[in-house]
Design a protein around this motif. Structure first.
Motif, PDB file in Angstrom:
ATOM      1  N   ASP A 256      -4.919   2.121   6.576  1.00  0.00           N
ATOM      2  CA  ASP A 256      -4.693   2.044   5.139  1.00  0.00           C
ATOM      3  C   ASP A 256      -5.291   0.752   4.571  1.00  0.00           C
ATOM      4  OD1 ASP A 256      -3.599   3.023   2.675  1.00  0.00           O
ATOM      5  OD2 ASP A 256      -2.005   1.539   2.873  1.00  0.00           O
TER       6      ASP A 256
ATOM      7  N   HIS B 236      -8.259   0.650   1.794  1.00  0.00           N
ATOM      8  CA  HIS B 236      -7.993  -0.024   0.529  1.00  0.00           C
ATOM      9  C   HIS B 236      -8.966  -1.182   0.308  1.00  0.00           C
ATOM     10  CE1 HIS B 236      -5.588  -1.578  -2.797  1.00  0.00           C
ATOM     11  NE2 HIS B 236      -5.696  -2.774  -2.241  1.00  0.00           N
TER      12      HIS B 236
ATOM     13  N   HIS C 285       0.853  -1.182   0.000  1.00  0.00           N
ATOM     14  CA  HIS C 285       0.000   0.000   0.000  1.00  0.00           C
ATOM     15  C   HIS C 285       0.889   1.231   0.000  1.00  0.00           C
ATOM     16  CE1 HIS C 285      -3.772  -2.118   1.813  1.00  0.00           C
ATOM     17  NE2 HIS C 285      -3.100  -2.921   1.028  1.00  0.00           N
TER      18      HIS C 285
END
Length: 90
Positions: A61, A65, A7
């Protein structure tokens, strides 16, 4: 265990963890050299917060995502299972 995708925040998380690791080694040296317990506790607190922030960034994150992926794709069952699994670390 599913393989983690890279990521955008991963390089920053790795950098933060490497700094925390170096800081932790310094704390170990402080203990071994007989530094003040108050000073050691203060430094351990800083290491703990750095690791906690790295974990929070990584998980946030991942959630951002994967939720986008879950909404857009057919693999919803696995994505939701991954989401449920990672939230236990919050």
């Amino acid at each position: 265990m599913a393989k983690l995708e890279l990521h955008a925040t991963h390089p920053a998380v790795v950098k933060r963890l490497k700094r925390a690791n170096g800081h932790l080694m310094s704390v170990i040296n402080m203990i071994e050299s007989g530094q003040s317990c108050t000073d050691i506790a203060q430094q351990l607190h800083a290491v703990e917060k750095a690791i906690q922030q790295a974990k929070r960034t990584l998980i946030q994150d991942h959630i951002d995502h994967c939720l986008d992926e879950a909404i857009a794709g057919p693999a919803n069952v696995q994505v939701v299972a991954d989401f449920k699994a990672i939230t236990k670390y919050l």
